[in-house]
Scaffold this motif. Sequence first.
Motif, short mmCIF file in Angstrom:
data_model
loop_
_atom_site.label_atom_id
_atom_site.label_comp_id
_atom_site.label_asym_id
_atom_site.label_seq_id
_atom_site.Cartn_x
_atom_site.Cartn_y
_atom_site.Cartn_z
N THR A 121 4.24 6.59 -6.10
CA THR A 121 4.26 6.46 -4.64
C THR A 121 3.57 7.69 -4.04
O THR A 121 3.45 8.72 -4.71
CB THR A 121 5.71 6.38 -4.11
OG1 THR A 121 6.48 7.46 -4.64
CG2 THR A 121 6.36 5.06 -4.48
N PRO A 122 3.12 7.61 -2.79
CA PRO A 122 2.48 8.77 -2.16
C PRO A 122 3.40 9.98 -2.08
O PRO A 122 4.61 9.84 -1.88
CB PRO A 122 2.12 8.25 -0.77
CG PRO A 122 2.00 6.77 -0.92
CD PRO A 122 3.05 6.41 -1.93
N ILE A 123 2.81 11.16 -2.22
CA ILE A 123 3.57 12.42 -2.17
C ILE A 123 2.95 13.37 -1.16
O ILE A 123 1.72 13.53 -1.11
CB ILE A 123 3.60 13.11 -3.54
CG1 ILE A 123 4.31 12.25 -4.58
CG2 ILE A 123 4.31 14.47 -3.44
CD1 ILE A 123 4.30 12.85 -5.98
N ILE A 124 3.80 14.00 -0.36
CA ILE A 124 3.40 15.15 0.45
C ILE A 124 4.04 16.37 -0.21
O ILE A 124 5.27 16.40 -0.40
CB ILE A 124 3.90 15.03 1.91
CG1 ILE A 124 3.47 13.70 2.53
CG2 ILE A 124 3.41 16.22 2.73
CD1 ILE A 124 1.99 13.55 2.76
N THR A 153 4.73 1.56 10.94
CA THR A 153 4.89 1.21 9.52
C THR A 153 4.77 2.48 8.70
O THR A 153 4.27 3.51 9.17
CB THR A 153 3.81 0.22 9.04
OG1 THR A 153 2.52 0.87 9.10
CG2 THR A 153 3.78 -1.05 9.88
N LEU A 154 5.21 2.40 7.44
CA LEU A 154 5.05 3.55 6.54
C LEU A 154 3.58 3.84 6.27
O LEU A 154 3.19 5.00 6.11
CB LEU A 154 5.79 3.29 5.23
CG LEU A 154 7.31 3.48 5.26
CD1 LEU A 154 7.93 3.02 3.95
CD2 LEU A 154 7.69 4.92 5.55
N GLU A 182 0.83 -1.21 0.00
CA GLU A 182 0.00 0.00 0.00
C GLU A 182 0.87 1.26 0.00
O GLU A 182 0.59 2.22 -0.71
CB GLU A 182 -0.92 0.01 1.22
CG GLU A 182 -1.85 1.20 1.27
CD GLU A 182 -2.70 1.24 2.53
OE1 GLU A 182 -3.44 2.22 2.70
OE2 GLU A 182 -2.63 0.29 3.32
N VAL A 183 1.94 1.26 0.79
CA VAL A 183 2.83 2.42 0.88
C VAL A 183 4.27 1.92 0.89
O VAL A 183 4.85 1.65 1.94
CB VAL A 183 2.54 3.26 2.15
CG1 VAL A 183 3.46 4.49 2.18
CG2 VAL A 183 1.09 3.70 2.20
#
Length: 221
Positions: free
Chosen positions: A92-95, A147-148, A62-63
């Motif tokens: 991938t997830p981005i902030i 976890t991430l 998921e991440v």
Amino acid sequence: MTDLLYQWPTAAHFGKRIPKEKFYEHATVSAALREKFVSEVARVTWEYKLAEATINLPDSDEVPEIQVFRVEAKGIDVSEPVLAAIDKAIPTPIIFEVTREAVDGKQVRMVAAHKQLGAGAPKISQYLTTGWQPADTERQLLPTAITLSALYAALLEPLTDVDIRPGEGMSEVADRLKNVGKLEREIKTLERKLRTEKQFNRKIELRRILKTKQAQLEQQR
């Protein structure tokens, strides 16, 4: 929504500038959107890479890792279509930290959308954002997580208008946020109708529906 900025770990620093043209190659970008990139974005930098190797948290399908991108605005802001084009180009997830020059100095806002990975293109929820803050605002330590995936949920929680419930993943939170937005729009419409409605019986019915929607909104939050 809480206005804050995170103190990203030094070990996770990446600091790589990414040419805007790279996003044209990996995403379907129209001529109009390219113009937005040119007019709104001065620079895109991949600032941090939060991964098992850099912050010692186990990843998951998921991440697998979390990226922190700094997007420097040429003017007053960077629009969501531009951020979405960047988001869709990175698997991938981005902030995001969007920066701009203001009269009283540089300002920053943190913005992100929940990104759900899987087969095909990632699914991106609505964008969540803090308000603009001075660039020298004191930064907070990263939330505690095992976890991430848990870290990703904790990073996004302050940007939301809902509380993350025990055992709830960000996919479920994103669904609730979507419902919250829908209910808020419906409530505004009902309030507008109630102000202009002349018939007494119809007013009573509108108030009943409004109270029901308001109760549903509280449950979703």
